[in-house]
Design an enzyme around this catalytic site. Sequence first.
Site, short mmCIF file in Angstrom:
data_model
loop_
_atom_site.label_atom_id
_atom_site.label_comp_id
_atom_site.label_asym_id
_atom_site.label_seq_id
_atom_site.Cartn_x
_atom_site.Cartn_y
_atom_site.Cartn_z
N HIS A 1 -43.89 -2.40 29.64
CA HIS A 1 -45.20 -2.89 29.21
C HIS A 1 -46.19 -3.02 30.36
O HIS A 1 -47.39 -2.81 30.18
CB HIS A 1 -45.06 -4.26 28.52
CG HIS A 1 -44.45 -4.17 27.16
ND1 HIS A 1 -43.09 -4.05 26.97
CD2 HIS A 1 -45.01 -4.17 25.93
CE1 HIS A 1 -42.84 -3.98 25.67
NE2 HIS A 1 -43.99 -4.05 25.02
N ASP B 1 -41.80 -11.00 23.68
CA ASP B 1 -42.21 -10.10 22.59
C ASP B 1 -41.00 -9.33 22.08
O ASP B 1 -41.11 -8.20 21.61
CB ASP B 1 -43.32 -9.14 23.05
CG ASP B 1 -44.06 -8.50 21.88
OD1 ASP B 1 -44.07 -9.08 20.78
OD2 ASP B 1 -44.62 -7.40 22.07
#
Length: 399
Positions: free
Chosen positions: A247, A270
């Site tokens: 990410h 997440d």
Amino acid sequence: MRLAAMLPNGQGGLYCGRITVASGRIVDVGPLADNSPDRDTDLDFRPHVALPGFIDLQLNGAYGHDITTDPSKMWSIGQRLLSHGVTAFLPTVISSPPQQRQAAYDAIRSEPDGYQGAMPLGLHIEGPELAPDYAGVHPRTELVNGPEGLSVEFLREAEVVALVTIAPEVESASNSIEHLVQAGIAVSLGHTAATAAQASAAFDAGASALTHIFNGMAPLHHREVGAAGAGLLHPNAYVSFIADDHHLSKEAIRIAWGLAGPGRLCLVTDAMAGMGAPAGTYRLGSEIVECGEAARTGDGSLAGSLLTMPEAVRQVQRVTGATWDELVAISSTNPAALLGDTDRGRLAPGRRADIIIVDAHLRPVATMLQGTIAYRRTERISVPRSPPPNRKPESETLS
């Protein structure tokens, strides 16, 4: 009950200390006279380190279970999160039909008898008031962009909704932010094409965070820094981030660290259903995601993560050289403050005795809930290559 361990000293280092717990709460934290055995200590974890339990503000699923489509699994997931040092979390529901959100409202109100696991502190409702161009795996058919949005629904369920992610430029955003903030629900900006001016106005109106910075939002541009730039620069905005090599690049982590710093950053995983499960395909809402090295949709886009909190904390330490105190801030203190939770996030008198014991490489050794050991590591694990906190990464890791 008294436990001995190494404790963060508020100046980046550690000292040999003792925590006294009564009735599930910390009543005293202080130094031991020396490093010798203490007959008044019930649990001696030295040379390991005691920290406040990790708090994950964004967890979509784990161990093969997706919270959006099967929210009842939040409780079994929570039990297993103890092995990661997570003592509290926000089960996260992405944009979905109303009946799925209702199932989540019902599930979080249905704590199993005798539950002993990481505590759901409320739901994180991510969407559906999001920008279509940055919706990611959120189904476009479920997005809402009318004058009222879903604030009426969220207010009705305010008892169990802790955090809502909204794109500030959608038509309903200003109305939703105003009413949610008045009801004590934290608002985070995310999945957004907002300009810096739009994001800054939302922060000034009461939005308090930015959801997984740099992901699901317009990129930084030298003439328009967007929501990412506004969040990094706004003095009152918490900034959540996913610290893995998928990410965020190491440089992106350093940019966030340099601008928002340990005072405003919040680590999130997440994580989705593939976290803690064998490689294969798993669900994230209506999307089928291939999970191997990372969690990706068929077109290669990231769809949640396979990250754990200890891995995220280690990554930040590797990249930034963060101290023990700084790691506590981003993994526990700041998330608790964002939620207005004065029970968690610090090892201080009056706080819940939700304590994790970690080794020098931030691997959980034991997890305590209200002063009682709920998880204890028994297996031997190999030592990772990452340096312990307070040692700067080697120069080659910074390239």
